[in-house]
Write a protein that holds these residues in place. Sequence first.
Motif, short mmCIF file in Angstrom:
data_model
loop_
_atom_site.label_atom_id
_atom_site.label_comp_id
_atom_site.label_asym_id
_atom_site.label_seq_id
_atom_site.Cartn_x
_atom_site.Cartn_y
_atom_site.Cartn_z
N THR A 1 0.69 -1.00 -0.04
CA THR A 1 -0.03 0.15 -0.04
C THR A 1 0.93 1.32 -0.05
OG1 THR A 1 -1.82 -1.15 0.97
CG2 THR A 1 -1.74 1.29 1.14
N SER B 1 -4.79 1.04 -2.13
CA SER B 1 -5.00 -0.17 -1.16
C SER B 1 -5.81 -1.07 -1.50
CB SER B 1 -5.60 0.48 0.19
OG SER B 1 -6.66 1.09 -0.34
N MET C 1 -8.95 -0.58 -1.68
CA MET C 1 -10.15 -0.34 -0.91
C MET C 1 -10.86 0.80 -1.28
SD MET C 1 -8.89 -1.22 3.17
CE MET C 1 -8.01 0.10 3.19
N GLU D 1 -20.84 -3.73 -2.39
CA GLU D 1 -19.95 -4.67 -1.75
C GLU D 1 -19.89 -6.04 -2.81
OE1 GLU D 1 -18.69 -6.67 2.26
OE2 GLU D 1 -20.63 -7.11 1.55
N HIS E 1 -16.22 -6.64 -4.72
CA HIS E 1 -15.64 -7.79 -4.61
C HIS E 1 -15.31 -8.56 -5.93
CE1 HIS E 1 -14.70 -11.66 -2.56
NE2 HIS E 1 -15.36 -12.41 -3.66
N TYR F 1 -11.82 -5.62 -5.07
CA TYR F 1 -11.83 -4.28 -3.93
C TYR F 1 -12.45 -4.56 -2.87
CZ TYR F 1 -9.98 -1.28 -7.80
OH TYR F 1 -9.27 -0.67 -8.83
N THR F 2 -11.90 -4.22 -1.67
CA THR F 2 -12.75 -4.19 -0.32
C THR F 2 -13.34 -2.88 -0.05
OG1 THR F 2 -10.78 -5.74 0.49
CG2 THR F 2 -12.21 -4.89 2.11
N VAL G 1 -14.92 -0.40 2.92
CA VAL G 1 -14.79 0.15 3.98
C VAL G 1 -16.27 1.04 4.28
CG1 VAL G 1 -13.56 1.57 5.95
CG2 VAL G 1 -12.40 0.34 4.13
N LYS H 1 -5.09 5.68 4.89
CA LYS H 1 -5.10 4.21 4.40
C LYS H 1 -4.91 4.29 2.94
CE LYS H 1 -5.89 2.66 8.60
NZ LYS H 1 -4.87 1.94 9.44
N ILE I 1 -7.05 5.25 0.46
CA ILE I 1 -8.28 4.39 -0.17
C ILE I 1 -8.28 4.65 -1.45
CG2 ILE I 1 -9.74 6.59 0.24
CD1 ILE I 1 -10.81 3.21 1.43
#
Length: 322
Positions: free
Chosen positions: A53, A59, A61, A82, A86, A90-91, A93, A114, A116
Motif C-alpha cells: 500500500t 490499497s 479499498m 460490496e 468484490h 476491491y474491499t 470500508v 489508508k 483509499i
Amino acid sequence: MATIRDVAKKANVSVATVSRVLNNKGYVSEEAQKNVMAAIESLSYTPNSVARTLYNKSSGMIGLVLPDITNPFFPELARAVEDVAHTYGYTVVLCNSDEEVAKEKKYFDALKQKYIDGIILTTSSLTSKDYDRLDLPMVALDRRIGDHIPTVVSENKQGACEATEHLLAKGCRYLAHLRGPEGVKTADERYKGFMEVVEQHGVEHVVLNAEFQIDKAEAVAQELFTTYSQVDGVFAGSDVTAAGVMKAAHTLNKRIPADIKLIGFDGIPLGKMLVPALSTVEQSIYKMGALSARLLIKQIEKQPMASMYYELPVKLIARETT
C-alpha cells in the motif's frame, strides 16, 4: 514466515526485481519472472499488504459513506456496492456518518491515511469544495453534490408525482406530505413532485418535516392527525417515514386505509412486512448501488464513462395502505 529477501535469494534475483514482479511495474525478463513466481509458490510467500500500500499509494479499498445504516434503505445499497467491488478485487470500508460534519471529516481523514482508492458518498453534509479537496475518485449515490462528480439517483420527482396522483385517484381530498430534510436533494425532489400535483389539481394540503426517521415521523404524524383531522391521504417521503405514520395512526385509532390512505417511497422489504402492507414508490436500490460501484472503479482504473449523471426509473407499487 518467508520474506521478500528469501524469495529474491531462492529466485537468484534482486529484491527490486521481486518487487517489480509483485507490483507489476517495470521491466522483468520472462525467465526472472518465472523464477520469482516459482520461489513465491515454493516458499508460500504472502506479500506484506501494508508495504505494498505504501509503495503503490493504493490499497485496493473503496470507502462507502452512509448517513444512517439503521435505515433499511442503505444496507441494500451497501450490499450491491460490496458485491460489485468484490468482483473487481476491491474491499469496501463502511462509514456511518449520521449526517454529522465533524464525523464525516474524521472518516475522510482516516480513509486518506489508508490510501483509499475512491469513495462512494450517500451523504452531502460538507460543501462541494470540501469534497474536491479530497482529490479522490468519487461517486455521489442517492445525492447530487456537483456536476463534476458522477451521480446515481432515482426519478424522485416523477415518483412523487405518481404517488400523489395515486392518492387522488383513490378519492383523497386533503393531502399531507411528510417530507425528508430540506437541502437533501432526494427529499427536495419528492417535495417538488408532491407540490406540482396538488397545485395543479387545486387540492388542499399540508407539508411537515419528518427527517426520514421513524420516531420523528411518528411524533409529526400524531401532531398532523390531531391538528388536521380532515387529512385523508398521506405521502410519506420514505418507507421508514410511512412506518412512523402507521404507528401514529394506530395510537390515535385512525384506520388505514379506511380513514387515511398512505403511500411511501423507496420499496424496501419492510413495506411488505407491515400490516397493512405498504403502498410505495419502488426504487431500483440494488441497481443504484451496483452502478455506483462500477462508475467508481472505472474512475480508479482510468476508464472512460459514458455519462456523469444516471437517473434510474421508479415504479409505483399499490398495496393495502391505499
